[in-house]
Design an enzyme around this catalytic site. Structure first.
Site, mmCIF file in Angstrom:
data_model
loop_
_atom_site.group_PDB
_atom_site.id
_atom_site.type_symbol
_atom_site.label_atom_id
_atom_site.label_comp_id
_atom_site.label_asym_id
_atom_site.label_seq_id
_atom_site.Cartn_x
_atom_site.Cartn_y
_atom_site.Cartn_z
ATOM 1 N N VAL A 74 0.834 -1.201 0.000
ATOM 2 C CA VAL A 74 0.000 0.000 0.000
ATOM 3 C C VAL A 74 0.876 1.260 0.000
ATOM 4 O O VAL A 74 0.588 2.251 -0.670
ATOM 5 C CB VAL A 74 -0.947 -0.011 1.224
ATOM 6 N N ALA A 75 1.969 1.208 0.776
ATOM 7 C CA ALA A 75 2.859 2.361 0.844
ATOM 8 C C ALA A 75 3.627 2.560 -0.452
ATOM 9 O O ALA A 75 3.849 3.685 -0.892
ATOM 10 C CB ALA A 75 3.841 2.183 2.006
ATOM 11 N N ILE B 187 2.794 1.410 -3.579
ATOM 12 C CA ILE B 187 1.934 1.768 -4.714
ATOM 13 C C ILE B 187 1.400 3.178 -4.481
ATOM 14 O O ILE B 187 0.732 3.435 -3.482
ATOM 15 C CB ILE B 187 0.753 0.788 -4.854
ATOM 16 N N GLU C 4 -1.119 5.133 -4.564
ATOM 17 C CA GLU C 4 -2.554 5.153 -4.853
ATOM 18 C C GLU C 4 -3.100 6.566 -4.953
ATOM 19 O O GLU C 4 -4.152 6.797 -5.546
ATOM 20 C CB GLU C 4 -3.349 4.368 -3.794
ATOM 21 N N ASP D 114 -9.190 24.652 -38.881
ATOM 22 C CA ASP D 114 -10.134 25.203 -39.834
ATOM 23 C C ASP D 114 -9.718 26.645 -40.122
ATOM 24 O O ASP D 114 -9.007 27.259 -39.317
ATOM 25 C CB ASP D 114 -11.544 25.156 -39.242
ATOM 26 N N ASN E 269 2.406 7.682 3.598
ATOM 27 C CA ASN E 269 1.726 7.633 2.304
ATOM 28 C C ASN E 269 0.614 8.664 2.191
ATOM 29 O O ASN E 269 0.437 9.304 1.149
ATOM 30 C CB ASN E 269 1.159 6.227 2.096
ATOM 31 N N ASP F 41 3.255 12.468 1.975
ATOM 32 C CA ASP F 41 3.443 12.268 0.531
ATOM 33 C C ASP F 41 2.529 13.149 -0.303
ATOM 34 O O ASP F 41 2.956 13.857 -1.203
ATOM 35 C CB ASP F 41 3.178 10.806 0.165
#
Length: 872
Positions: free
Chosen positions: A278-279, A281, A283, A325, A704, A708
C-alpha cells in the site's frame, strides 16, 4: 449515392414523385412510414453508475482493492478504510469530470428548423420539420432554416449560408439548373442542405434526403463511429501502473518470504507485506494527477480556454500537429474590404483618401447600391454588402445621410444568372443608375471609363488593365466587385436592357482576413516543433492566400483540394500528409482521414473548428478545439476544449500550459516514486541483514497519506515557465519512465534509503528496535518533505529565487514537519503511531540525516546539468 445535382428539375421530380408536382397528405404519410421521421437517431449513452464503476478499472486501483480486502480479513480495519476512502474519492473526481457527457447528436437536432412550409394537396401548410418527408415541396424565403436536403425547383435570387457545413463565410448563390461532374457540397449550387439558412431571395426545393441520410445526418453517423483517444499520459500511466504493481508485488512477496525465513509470525509478516504494498503503490497518484489537471483547467479558463475533458490539459502539451479550420479560427469570419481600384490605381484600404473625388465617389456608390445596413457596429445583410458598409464606418462615412440625400427610386435585384445588381438614385438632381457585379460580366457592358474626373470611351488597354487587376486580386484570395454607373433621362422602372453602355468607376476587393494574432501564433507553433495545417471547405486560392499571410504555406505545392486525396489509399495518404499544409474544398470524411493519417504516423493531433462539418474530426483528434463565439453547439460538444475568444493564439498558450502541467506531473511522480523507492530499499536492507522490520504498518500509512500527498500536489502547482516552448513535442510512444527519469528516481531514492537506514541502525544499536524504527520513520518522513524541493526542477534550484517561488510547496513542507513533530513530541500519540520517545541528540541526528539529502541531490543535479551543456 444519387447525385441529384446532375439532373434537371423534371428528372428529379420524375424520380421521386413521378408525375405528381407535390405530395398529397396520403402519399406523405406513406412516405413517412417508408422513410421514417426527419430526425437524427441518437446512440446509447452510459449511465451515471457505469461511468462511476469504470473509474475502478485501473490496474493500480484493482491491486489496492485486493489489498484492502486482505487487510480487512487480517484485522487491519484502519488500513482497509483508508485505502477504500482514497480510491472512492478518486472515482468521484473522475466521474464528476466524465459526467459532462457528449451532447453532439442532441445539438445536431437543434439545427433542423422547428417548422417548415410545404405544399401538400395543392395548399401551402406549415408543419413541424420532423414531419417533412421525401418528395415534399418546401418553400423558402429569407430567414428560413432548411429542414432537409433537396434539389432546388424554383430560384429567385436565393442565397444560402452553408458555413456550418462547408466552413465558407460567404453565402452561396443558388441556381436551379443541372450541374455537371462530381462536386463537393460547397459546389452543389442547385442543392440545399439541412442545417443551413436562407440569407436572401426566395424559392422552393424538392426534398431528396431526410434524417440520418442528410449531410448533417452523415456527420451524426461519423460522430457515432469515431472514438475518443487516450492521451499519452493516460497510456503511460496505464502501462506504468501495471509494471509498477507487478514489481512491487514481487518485492513484497520477497520481503514476506524473508520474514518467514527469519522466524517471524506469518500473520504479522503478511500484514506488513500488505502495508508495504500500500505504501509503495502511489494510490494517490490518480487523485494527484486529477487535482493538478483541474488546477490547469482553472488557469486555462482564466486565459480563455475552457477545458471540457481533464485529459486535454496534458494532451495539449503533447500536440505535434494542429489541423486548423480557416473560417472563424485563423480568420475573423467577417468579410472586410482590403483594396480599392479606381483612377487606374490600386489603393489599400488603410491608404484610402476620401478627399480624393474618385475614391469618395466609389465609396458613395458602394453604399448606395447596397441592401445592407449597419447600426452600432452591427451589420445586417449579405457579407459582401456589409463589408462595404463596414468600410465606410471605419472612415466615419455618413452612410445614412448619403442614402437619405440620394434616395433609391428603382432597382434590379441581384440575380445569380446575370450576376449583377442595379439601383436608380436621385443624385444632385440627376437620375443615376449604379450597377455592381462580377468583373467578367460587367466588363462586357462597359462603354466608358471615368478617370481623373473625366469620362471617355473605354479602350482595349483599359479593359486589359482592369482584368489584370481582377486576376491579381483573385490570385491573392480576394473577392472582387466591379462598380459602374450611367445617367438616365428620367425616373423610370429599371429594365435589364438598361444595364448596358455603362461607365466604369472602380473595383472593390475584399476577403475574410486573418486574425491579427494568427501569424504570431503560427510562428510560435513552428518554434515549438508543432506543424500547423489548414483544413477548410473554402476555395484553394482563398485558403492558400490566408495560409501564406500567416506563415503556414511557403510554396503552392503544399496546397491541395479534397478531390486530390479522394482516391488515395490510407497508406498513400500517410505519405502525402507530410508534404501538404493546406487542404481546400474538403468534406467531413476527408478531415477525419487526414487526422487519422497523422495519428498513424505517431503524431498527437489537435483539430480546431467551429462548424458542424468539423465535429467528427474534432472527436477523432487527440485534442478537439472548438470556437466558443462562432462555433456551433455540435462542435463545442464534440471538442475537448472550447476557446471563449475564438483566438488561435489561445491554443498556443494552452499548449504551453499543457506542457508545463505534464512537466509538473512528472515532478510529482518522481517525488512519489523516489520516496517510495527509498522506503523499499530500507525494508529490503533490513530483511537481507536479518534486522527487525524498520517500520510499523501505521508508519507507512502515515507517510503515504500525509507527508506524501501534500508535497506531490504542491509540485503539480509549480509556477509555469515559458522555457517549455523551446522544446520539441515528445513522441507519442515515449514512456513517462525514460532512462534518465528512472535513473533520477533510483539515485534520489537511494539517497533517501541510505539516510533512513543509517538512522535505523544508529537507533537500533543505541536503544533497541523501537527507537531504531522511530528514527527511521521520522528520517524518512522529513527526508521526503525536504526532497519535494529537489523535485521542483531537473536543474539545481538551491541558490536561486525558484527555490522559494512555490508557496504551496512551502506550506506542504511546514504542515508535514508540524505533523511529524506532533507524533514525536506529544506522548499521547506515541502509542497510536507506535513510536518511542527520542533523546535530543537522536532528534538532531534525524534532522541532520533528513536535511543532508537536499545538498547531495542538488549537487548531483548541478554536475549533471553542466555535463549536458558540455556534451552539446
Amino acid at each position: 449515392m444519387q447525385m441529384y445535382y446532375n439532373l434537371s428539375k423534371e428528372e428529379v421530380r420524375q424520380q421521386i414523385n413521378g408525375s405528381d408536382p407535390f405530395l398529397t397528405t396520403r402519399k406523405a404519410k406513406a412516405n413517412q412510414e417508408k422513410y421514417g421521421k426527419n430526425i437524427l437517431i441518437e446512440g446509447k449513452k452510459k449511465n451515471l453508475l457505469q461511468i462511476f464503476l469504470e473509474q475502478f478499472m485501473d490496474f493500480l486501483v484493482v491491486i489496492l482493492i485486493v489489498s484492502a480486502v486482505i487487510s480487512g480479513v487480517m484485522g487491519d480495519i484502519e488500513s482497509t478504510v483508508v485505502i477504500l476512502v482514497v480510491i472512492t474519492v478518486n472515482a468521484i473526481l473522475g466521474t464528476a469530470q466524465t459526467i459532462k457527457a457528449e451532447h453532439s447528436l442532441a445539438s445536431l437536432k437543434t439545427l433542423s428548423a422547428p417548422l417548415a412550409k410545404v405544399k401538400r394537396d395543392g395548399t401551402i401548410v406549415e408543419i413541424p420539420s420532423k414531419e417533412v418527408t421525401i418528395g415534399d415541396l418546401v418553400l423558402l424565403e429569407a430567414g428560413d432554416s432548411i429542414p432537409a436536403d433537396g434539389r432546388i425547383m424554383e430560384n429567385a435570387s436565393l442565397k444560402i449560408n452553408e458555413s456550418a457545413l462547408t466552413g465558407e463565410s460567404v453565402s452561396v448563390e443558388k441556381t436551379d439548373h443541372p450541374l455537371a461532374g462530381e462536386l463537393a457540397i460547397g459546389d452543389q449550387t442547385n442543392m440545399v442542405f439541412s442545417g443551413s439558412f436562407v440569407t436572401y431571395g426566395r424559392g422552393s426545393f424538392l426534398v431528396t434526403a431526410i434524417g440520418m441520410d442528410t449531410q448533417v445526418g452523415k456527420i451524426a453517423s461519423l460522430l457515432k463511429s469515431t472514438s475518443e483517444k487516450k492521451t499519452p499520459l493516460q497510456v503511460n500511466l496505464d502501462n506504468f501502473g501495471q509494471k509498477l504493481s507487478a514489481l512491487i508485488m514481487a518485492i513484497c512477496t520477497l520481503v514476506f518470504c524473508l520474514d518467514i525465513w527469519h522466524g517471524a509470525d506469518i500473520g504479522d509478516s503478511f500484514l506488513f507485506a500488505i502495508a508495504l504494498a500500500v505504501a509503495a503503490i502511489p494510490e494517490a497518484l490518480s487523485s494527484i494527477v486529477t487535482i493538478v489537471l483541474s488546477y490547469g483547467t482553472q488557469k486555462m479558463a482564466a486565459e480563455n480556454a475552457i477545458i471540457r475533458k481533464l485529459q486535454a490539459v496534458e494532451g495539449l502539451g503533447s500536440v505535434s500537429v494542429i489541423c486548423s479550420d480557416k473560417t472563424g479560427t485563423l480568420t475573423q469570419n467577417k468579410m472586410t474590404v482590403e483594396h480599392y481600384y479606381t483612377n487606374g490605381k490600386d489603393i489599400a484600404i488603410s491608404s484610402l483618401d476620401l478627399n480624393n473625388s474618385a475614391q469618395n465617389k466609389l465609396m458613395t456608390y458602394s453604399v448606395l447600391c447596397n441592401d445592407a445596413s449597419g447600426t452600432d457596429g452591427k451589420e445586417i445583410g449579405d457579407p459582401t454588402e456589409t463589408a462595404l458598409i463596414h468600410a465606410g464606418e471605419s472612415f466615419s462615412f455618413p452612410t445614412a445621410s448619403i442614402r437619405k440625400r440620394s434616395p433609391r427610386v428603382s432597382e434590379l435585384p441581384f440575380d445569380s444568372n446575370r450576376k449583377l445588381m442595379s439601383t436608380l438614385h436621385s443624385i444632385d438632381r440627376h437620375m443615376v443608375m449604379i450597377t455592381k457585379g462580377a468583373v467578367d460580366v460587367l466588363v462586357k457592358r462597359l462603354s466608358y471609363i471615368e478617370k481623373d474626373g473625366q469620362i471617355r470611351n473605354i479602350t482595349v488597354r483599359d479593359t486589359a488593365k482592369l482584368k489584370q487587376m481582377n486576376e491579381y486580386y483573385s490570385k491573392n484570395g480576394l473577392r472582387v466587385l466591379a462598380f459602374a454607373y450611367k445617367t438616365v433621362e428620367r425616373p423610370m422602372p429599371l429594365k435589364m436592357a438598361d444595364e448596358n453602355n455603362l461607365t466604369f468607376l472602380g473595383l472593390v476587393a475584399m476577403m475574410d482576413p486573418p486574425r491579427k494574432e494568427s501569424a504570431e501564433a503560427v510562428a510560435r507553433c513552428i518554434e515549438a516543433g508543432i506543424t500547423p495545417v489548414m483544413i477548410t471547405g473554402d476555395h484553394k486560392i482563398t485558403a492558400s492566400a490566408i495560409a501564406r499571410r500567416i506563415g503556414i504555406l511557403t510554396d503552392m505545392s503544399q496546397a491541395c483540394e479534397g478531390s486530390d486525396i479522394e482516391n488515395l489509399s490510407d497508406e498513400e495518404l500517410e505519405k502525402y500528409v507530410e508534404k501538404v499544409r493546406v487542404y481546400a474544398r474538403v468534406s467531413p470524411e476527408h478531415k477525419i482521414r487526414i487526422v487519422k493519417a497523422w495519428q498513424n504516423k505517431d503524431h498527437i493531433v489537435a483539430m480546431t473548428g467551429d462548424g458542424v462539418n468539423d465535429a467528427p474530426a474534432l472527436k477523432q483528434a487527440d485534442i478537439g478545439v472548438a470556437m466558443g463565439i462562432t462555433g456551433s453547439e455540435v462542435a463545442k460538444d464534440a471538442a475537448s476544449m472550447v476557446l471563449t475568444d475564438d483566438n488561435f493564439a489561445t491554443i498556443v498558450k494552452a499548449i504551453e500550459n499543457g506542457r508545463n502541467v505534464y512537466s509538473h506531473i512528472k515532478n510529482s511522480i518522481k517525488f512519489l516514486l523516489s520516496g517510495n523507492f527509498g522506503a523499499i530499499l530500507a525494508v529490503l536492507y533490513a530483511s537481507l541483514r536479518c534486522l527487525p522490520v524498520p517500520f510499523a504498518p501505521v508508519h507507512l500509512l502515515f507517510i503515504n497519506l500525509l507527508t506524501d500527498s501534500l508535497p506531490a500536489i504542491a509540485l503539480g502547482l509549480e509556477p509555469h515557465s515559458t522555457e517549455v516552448m523551446k522544446q520539441r513535442p515528445r513522441p507519442r510512444n515515449e514512456s513517462i519512465l525514460t532512462r534518465g527519469f528512472l535513473l533520477g528516481i533510483g539515485v534520489e531514492g537511494l539517497s533517501i534509503g541510505v539516510t533512513t537506514m543509517i538512522a535505523f541502525v544508529l537507533g537500533y544499536h543505541a536503544s533497541g528496535a523501537e527507537v531504531g524504527s522511530t528514527m527511521a520513520f521520522a528520517t524518512l518522513c522529513l527526508a521526503r518533505l525536504v526532497h519535494g524541493f529537489n523535485c521542483k526542477s531537473e536543474r539545481p534550484v538551491l541558490l536561486t529565487k525558484k527555490f522559494f517561488n512555490n508557496i504551496y510547496l512551502i506550506a506542504a513542507f511546514v504542515i508535514g514537519v508540524a505533523l511529524i513533530n506532533a507524533v514525536l513530541f506529544i506522548p499521547e500519540l506515541h502509542s497510536v503511531f507506535k513510536v518511542a520517545p527520542l533523546e535530543l541528540s537522536q532528534i538532531l541526528t534525524v534532522y541532520d540525516l533528513a536535511l543532508i539529502n537536499l545538498p547531495v541531490v542538488q549537487l548531483m543535479k548541478y554536475v549533471r546539468t553542466h555535463m549536458r551543456k558540455r556534451s552539446r
